[in-house]
Each structure stands twice: as structure tokens, then as C-alpha cells.
Design a protein around this motif. Structure first.
Motif, PDB file in Angstrom:
ATOM      1  N   ALA A 103       2.083  12.701 -10.097  1.00 33.05           N
ATOM      2  CA  ALA A 103       0.799  12.100  -9.746  1.00 33.05           C
ATOM      3  C   ALA A 103       0.617  10.814 -10.532  1.00 33.05           C
ATOM      4  N   ASP A 104      -0.091   9.871  -9.945  1.00 33.16           N
ATOM      5  CA  ASP A 104      -0.429   8.624 -10.629  1.00 33.16           C
ATOM      6  C   ASP A 104      -1.368   8.970 -11.794  1.00 33.16           C
TER       7      ASP A 104
ATOM      8  N   ASN B 150       7.535   6.134  -7.054  1.00 31.37           N
ATOM      9  CA  ASN B 150       6.992   7.016  -6.009  1.00 31.37           C
ATOM     10  C   ASN B 150       5.938   7.987  -6.532  1.00 31.37           C
ATOM     11  N   ALA B 151       5.205   7.563  -7.560  1.00 36.16           N
ATOM     12  CA  ALA B 151       4.088   8.384  -8.039  1.00 36.16           C
ATOM     13  C   ALA B 151       3.041   8.491  -6.935  1.00 36.16           C
ATOM     14  N   MET B 152       2.510   9.679  -6.752  1.00 36.95           N
ATOM     15  CA  MET B 152       1.562   9.959  -5.671  1.00 36.95           C
ATOM     16  C   MET B 152       0.143   9.563  -6.077  1.00 36.95           C
ATOM     17  N   THR B 153      -0.498   8.761  -5.256  1.00 41.64           N
ATOM     18  CA  THR B 153      -1.902   8.415  -5.470  1.00 41.64           C
ATOM     19  C   THR B 153      -2.787   9.498  -4.861  1.00 41.64           C
ATOM     20  N   PRO B 154      -4.070   9.547  -5.223  1.00 37.46           N
ATOM     21  CA  PRO B 154      -4.973  10.506  -4.569  1.00 37.46           C
ATOM     22  C   PRO B 154      -4.963  10.371  -3.050  1.00 37.46           C
ATOM     23  N   SER B 155      -4.894   9.150  -2.555  1.00 35.36           N
ATOM     24  CA  SER B 155      -4.848   8.935  -1.111  1.00 35.36           C
ATOM     25  C   SER B 155      -3.604   9.555  -0.500  1.00 35.36           C
TER      26      SER B 155
ATOM     27  N   ASP C 155     -12.273  16.551 -10.047  1.00 29.14           N
ATOM     28  CA  ASP C 155     -11.268  17.592  -9.813  1.00 29.14           C
ATOM     29  C   ASP C 155     -10.066  16.959  -9.115  1.00 29.14           C
ATOM     30  N   THR C 156      -9.129  16.491  -9.924  1.00 26.59           N
ATOM     31  CA  THR C 156      -7.963  15.833  -9.353  1.00 26.59           C
ATOM     32  C   THR C 156      -6.911  16.830  -8.872  1.00 26.59           C
ATOM     33  N   ARG C 157      -7.030  18.090  -9.277  1.00 31.56           N
ATOM     34  CA  ARG C 157      -6.021  19.068  -8.880  1.00 31.56           C
ATOM     35  C   ARG C 157      -6.172  19.510  -7.438  1.00 31.56           C
ATOM     36  N   ALA C 158      -7.387  19.497  -6.906  1.00 33.03           N
ATOM     37  CA  ALA C 158      -7.628  20.064  -5.579  1.00 33.03           C
ATOM     38  C   ALA C 158      -6.760  19.432  -4.493  1.00 33.03           C
ATOM     39  N   PRO C 159      -6.694  18.092  -4.374  1.00 23.25           N
ATOM     40  CA  PRO C 159      -5.846  17.516  -3.326  1.00 23.25           C
ATOM     41  C   PRO C 159      -4.359  17.754  -3.561  1.00 23.25           C
ATOM     42  N   VAL C 160      -3.962  17.857  -4.835  1.00 27.58           N
ATOM     43  CA  VAL C 160      -2.558  18.139  -5.146  1.00 27.58           C
ATOM     44  C   VAL C 160      -2.193  19.543  -4.665  1.00 27.58           C
TER      45      VAL C 160
ATOM     46  N   GLU D 253       0.840  -1.192   0.000  1.00 27.49           N
ATOM     47  CA  GLU D 253       0.000   0.000   0.000  1.00 27.49           C
ATOM     48  C   GLU D 253       0.881   1.249   0.000  1.00 27.49           C
ATOM     49  N   PRO D 254       0.623   2.213  -0.909  1.00 29.96           N
ATOM     50  CA  PRO D 254       1.419   3.445  -0.925  1.00 29.96           C
ATOM     51  C   PRO D 254       1.387   4.142   0.431  1.00 29.96           C
ATOM     52  N   GLN D 255       2.531   4.662   0.834  1.00 31.10           N
ATOM     53  CA  GLN D 255       2.645   5.229   2.170  1.00 31.10           C
ATOM     54  C   GLN D 255       3.453   6.522   2.150  1.00 31.10           C
ATOM     55  N   LEU D 256       3.365   7.222   3.275  1.00 30.22           N
ATOM     56  CA  LEU D 256       4.227   8.365   3.551  1.00 30.22           C
ATOM     57  C   LEU D 256       4.867   8.131   4.914  1.00 30.22           C
TER      58      LEU D 256
END
Length: 261
Positions: free
Chosen positions: A64-65, A25-30, A75-80, A2-5
Motif C-alpha cells: 500500500a502507498d 507498483n504501490a497500491m493507492t486507495p483508489s 480506516d485504510t484497511r477496509a478497501p485493502v 495516473e495509477p491504473q489497473l
């Protein structure tokens, strides 16, 4: 996996690792959504004096993934942007330690840090022009402030990658280290930051961000806390200063030193 930080706090330095090595290390929305609350917790921790953001293995972050961008109505930009703004607003010094690819949203995060150290062989790029995405205005302004309008236009218009030599020349990175030397240099430099006055750093960070009208506030803080008196005394006595100022409301967080979160 699972992708983590994953993140650690040791000797005053919080290290946050973008950990998704199977996808560079592409960032998922999560992961984008996880970053602001994580940064808020670290900002509130008095044991944290400096934040280092890096990537697992030999890549910083490939952005980003792309699979998360398939729905044009979402709107995928908002969390980024929220993650970028949370990093830019972090109240303590921040440093991006870059190996390998630092591209797209990864470069967006690196630019939101105060400083960027890179290992030779790293590549930087801002790639929305490859995907037909409008880059956020706030991110564009931050990039222009860092590298100037011409270099920002080159990166945004072309989506071309640049190496460490050009990144250093344009001001996108602050130091370039030989292969294998990044970790040692980051450890050395963060020790320097931890030893310096938190009051000076907090005041400087406010000013660099563009906030004005606070000179009297910070002069009063420096006088009333004894920070300036300690710095001058240490200089005259030829010893290392022992700065004690902390942001109002901070408590002793020494019990957290070395904890892994």
C-alpha cells in the motif's frame, strides 16, 4: 501517470497489471477500490477462464502507498481487505505472476490468489510490524492456511523479507522460474488451465475454500452436462477433450477474446 489497473482478455486468460512503476507498483486507495468491481466484471465475462495478476516492469507490488496511512482516524484497511476478499472469491482459477518485490499489501494480494509463480530474485514480505499496524484477522488466517502457523508467525512478527528459495520451501510460492522465464511458463500453464474442465475447477475451488455439502450438486452437474462422458470418451479415444460446461447463466463470450479493457 495516473495509477491504473490495466487488463486484457485473450485466449481465455484475463491479465490484470498493477501499474504504478514509479512507486514500485504501490497500491493507492483508489486502486484498492477499483479492484473489486474490476474482478466482478471479469468473473461475469464467459470469455475469462483464468485470471493472472502481475505487476508492471520488474516489481509485483511494493504494498500500500504508505502516504495514504498518515491519517490515524481513517480506516485504510477496509478497501485493502475488500480487494483481497474479492480476489480470493474470484470463481475461476487465479495465479499471481511475481517479479521483484511482493511486499505488504502486494503479498496480501498474492496470497489471495490460488497459485503463485515467481521469478528468481523475487522477495516476499508482510510488513505491518514495521508500521505498527494490526494485520487483518482474515488475512492472517489465509496466510496460516497457506504456509502454516510457524512460517506465518515468522513473517508477521519480524516483517523480514524472504527470497524465492524459502518462499518455495514454505509453500508461499508454487514454482520458481529462472530469470526471464516467468512469462513463458505462465503462458504455458494458463493454456493448460484453459483446456481443463471448468466444472472440475469450479467444484475444486469451492472445496479448497472450505465449502462443504456440495458433492451431490457437482456430481449431478457433471452427469447432466455430459462433462464426465466427454472426458472419459476423450481418454479412451486418445484425443483432447472438448469440455463445454459453463456456470449457469453464462453466455457465449467469444467475441471478447483479445479485447483490451
Amino acid at each position: 501517470m495516473e495509477p491504473q489497473l490495466p487488463h486484457t482478455v485473450a485466449d481465455g486468460v484475463a491479465t490484470v497489471v498493477i501499474h504504478r512503476p514509479d512507486k514500485r507498483n504501490a497500491m493507492t486507495p483508489s486502486m484498492w477500490r477499483q479492484l473489486p468491481p474490476l474482478l466482478a466484471r471479469l468473473a461475469a465475462d464467459p470469455a475469462v477462464r483464468v485470471l493472472v495478476l502481475t505487476g508492471a516492469g520488474d516489481t509485483f507490488c511494493a504494498g500500500a502507498d504508505i502516504s495514504s496511512l498518515r491519517d490515524p482516524d481513517e480506516d485504510t484497511r477496509a478497501p485493502v481487505v475488500a480487494a483481497e476478499e474479492a480476489l480470493a472469491a474470484f470463481p475461476k482459477p487465479t495465479l499471481a505472476a511475481v517479479r521483484g518485490y511482493c511486499v505488504g499489501g502486494g503479498c496480501q494480494l498474492a496470497v489471495a490468489c490460488d497459485l503463485r509463480f515467481a521469478e528468481e530474485g523475487a522477495w516476499f514480505g508482510i510488513t505491518p510490524a514495521r508500521l505498527g499496524i494490526a494485520y487483518p484477522a482474515s488475512s492472517t488466517r489465509r496466510l496460516v492456511s497457506l504456509v502454516g502457523p510457524s512460517s506465518a508467525s515468522y513473517l508477521l512478527y519480524s516483517a523480514e523479507l524472504i527470497g524465492t528459495e524459502r518462499a518455495l520451501r514454505t509453500g508461499l510460492v508454487d514454482e520458481v522460474l529462472p530469470a526471464g522465464g516467468l512469462g513463458e511458463r505462465v503462458a504455458e500453464f494458463t493454456r493448460v488451465l484453459v483446456a481443463r474442465s471448468r466444472l472440475t475447477q469450479a467444484a475444486a475451488k469451492e472445496s479448497v475454500s472450505g465449502r462443504t455439502g456440495r458433492d451431490a450438486h457437482w456430481a449431478r452437474q457433471a452427469r447432466d452436462s455430459g462433462e464426465t462422458a466427454e472426458g472419459v470418451a476423450a481418454f479412451l479415444e486418445r484425443r483432447e477433450p472438448h469440455f463445454t460446461w459453463t456456470a449457469p447463466g453464462a453466455a457465449d463470450g467469444s467475441a471478447h477474446e483479445g479485447d483490451e479493457r
